[in-house]
Design an enzyme around this catalytic site. Structure first.
Site, PDB file in Angstrom:
ATOM      1  N   HIS A  19      67.898  85.999  53.253  1.00 26.63           N
ATOM      2  CA  HIS A  19      66.634  86.735  53.069  1.00 26.63           C
ATOM      3  C   HIS A  19      66.398  87.047  51.586  1.00 26.63           C
ATOM      4  O   HIS A  19      65.290  86.884  51.080  1.00 26.63           O
ATOM      5  CB  HIS A  19      66.674  88.073  53.833  1.00 26.63           C
ATOM      6  CG  HIS A  19      66.722  87.980  55.319  1.00 26.63           C
ATOM      7  ND1 HIS A  19      67.721  88.570  56.063  1.00 26.63           N
ATOM      8  CD2 HIS A  19      65.887  87.410  56.224  1.00 26.63           C
ATOM      9  CE1 HIS A  19      67.495  88.365  57.351  1.00 26.63           C
ATOM     10  NE2 HIS A  19      66.390  87.656  57.481  1.00 26.63           N
TER      11      HIS A  19
ATOM     12  N   LYS B 203      63.224  95.127  70.944  1.00 31.84           N
ATOM     13  CA  LYS B 203      64.394  94.397  70.425  1.00 31.84           C
ATOM     14  C   LYS B 203      65.474  95.403  70.065  1.00 31.84           C
ATOM     15  O   LYS B 203      65.228  96.332  69.305  1.00 31.84           O
ATOM     16  CB  LYS B 203      63.963  93.589  69.196  1.00 31.84           C
ATOM     17  CG  LYS B 203      64.945  92.520  68.814  1.00 31.84           C
ATOM     18  CD  LYS B 203      64.358  91.584  67.754  1.00 31.84           C
ATOM     19  CE  LYS B 203      65.448  90.671  67.218  1.00 31.84           C
ATOM     20  NZ  LYS B 203      64.933  89.794  66.166  1.00 31.84           N
TER      21      LYS B 203
ATOM     22  N   ARG C 204      64.897  77.455  58.385  1.00 36.80           N
ATOM     23  CA  ARG C 204      66.245  76.920  58.242  1.00 36.80           C
ATOM     24  C   ARG C 204      66.413  75.602  58.985  1.00 36.80           C
ATOM     25  O   ARG C 204      66.960  74.653  58.467  1.00 36.80           O
ATOM     26  CB  ARG C 204      67.275  77.928  58.792  1.00 36.80           C
ATOM     27  CG  ARG C 204      67.463  79.146  57.925  1.00 36.80           C
ATOM     28  CD  ARG C 204      68.085  80.284  58.682  1.00 36.80           C
ATOM     29  NE  ARG C 204      67.169  80.726  59.725  1.00 36.80           N
ATOM     30  CZ  ARG C 204      67.368  81.786  60.489  1.00 36.80           C
ATOM     31  NH1 ARG C 204      68.474  82.489  60.362  1.00 36.80           N
ATOM     32  NH2 ARG C 204      66.471  82.129  61.388  1.00 36.80           N
TER      33      ARG C 204
ATOM     34  N   SER D 191      71.095  86.982  60.560  1.00 34.28           N
ATOM     35  CA  SER D 191      71.545  88.359  60.775  1.00 34.28           C
ATOM     36  C   SER D 191      72.495  88.423  61.972  1.00 34.28           C
ATOM     37  O   SER D 191      73.462  89.189  61.960  1.00 34.28           O
ATOM     38  CB  SER D 191      70.345  89.280  61.032  1.00 34.28           C
ATOM     39  OG  SER D 191      69.493  89.289  59.919  1.00 34.28           O
TER      40      SER D 191
END
Ligand code: ADP
Length: 165
Positions: free
Chosen positions: A18, A42, A92, A131
């Site tokens: 990030h 979440k 990614r 993460s």
């Protein structure tokens, strides 16, 4: 005046991937807003306030034109409140692309085509990093310094210790 940009995400926690995207994007604009999503659906390790503080600690004094804000609800509403038309996301993998394409089309539609999503590809050294991987390494007491800024490692370890209590 260059177009302002919003980089939204969960940042639970912020990784070196990030930070890399933030630094590269900050060089392209006069103003970069990092939008920390407060999503009650979440389950996050860190509260939105903790995630915001960890982003600020990870960036340090180096990047001047970046502001971190917490938002609830729809990203397109946050964009309108801040009068910004460009959403930034990092890419990614091919699976990121499939997910991101859906989001980009959804946000374009919801905003009546007033916002655009732009992508910056992950740098090679961080293309594997997420993460969730950081959380997995942390819970197993692995080394974190390759994946996150050293400033936030104590907070991650503290959270792990709380889970194990
Ligand atoms: P979200 O839950 O919204 O996907 P994340 O914090 O996981 O939030 O990711 C925010 C954005 O950063 C996404 O566009 C994601 O693809 C991108 N991103 C995450 N990790 C990396 C990385 N290592 N390199 C480049 N981009 C990344």
């Amino acid at each position: 005046m260059k177009e302002a940009i919003v980089y939204p995400g969960s940042f639970d926690p912020i990784t070196k991937g990030h930070v890399d995207i933030i630094k590269r994007a900050a060089g392209l604009t006069d103003k970069l807003i990092i939008g920390v999503l407060n999503n009650s659906a979440k389950k996050c390790w860190f509260t939105p306030e903790e995630r915001k503080a960890m982003i600020e600690q990870s960036l340090g004094e180096e990047v001047k034109n970046v502001e971190v804000k917490i938002f609830n609800g729809l990203l397109v509403d946050f964009m309108a409140e801040n009068n910004v038309k460009v959403i930034l996301r990092g890419l990614r993998t091919i699976s990121d692309y499939e997910y991101e394409l859906q989001l980009a089309i959804g946000n374009s539609t919801l905003s009546r085509k007033t916002v655009e999503t732009v992508f910056i590809p992950a740098s090679q050294e961080y293309a594997h990093l997420s993460s969730s991987m950081v959380r997995e390494v942390a819970i197993n007491n692995g080394l974190l310094d390759m994946f996150v800024s050293s400033e936030i490692i104590p907070q991650i370890q503290h959270r792990v210790a709380q889970f194990k209590d």
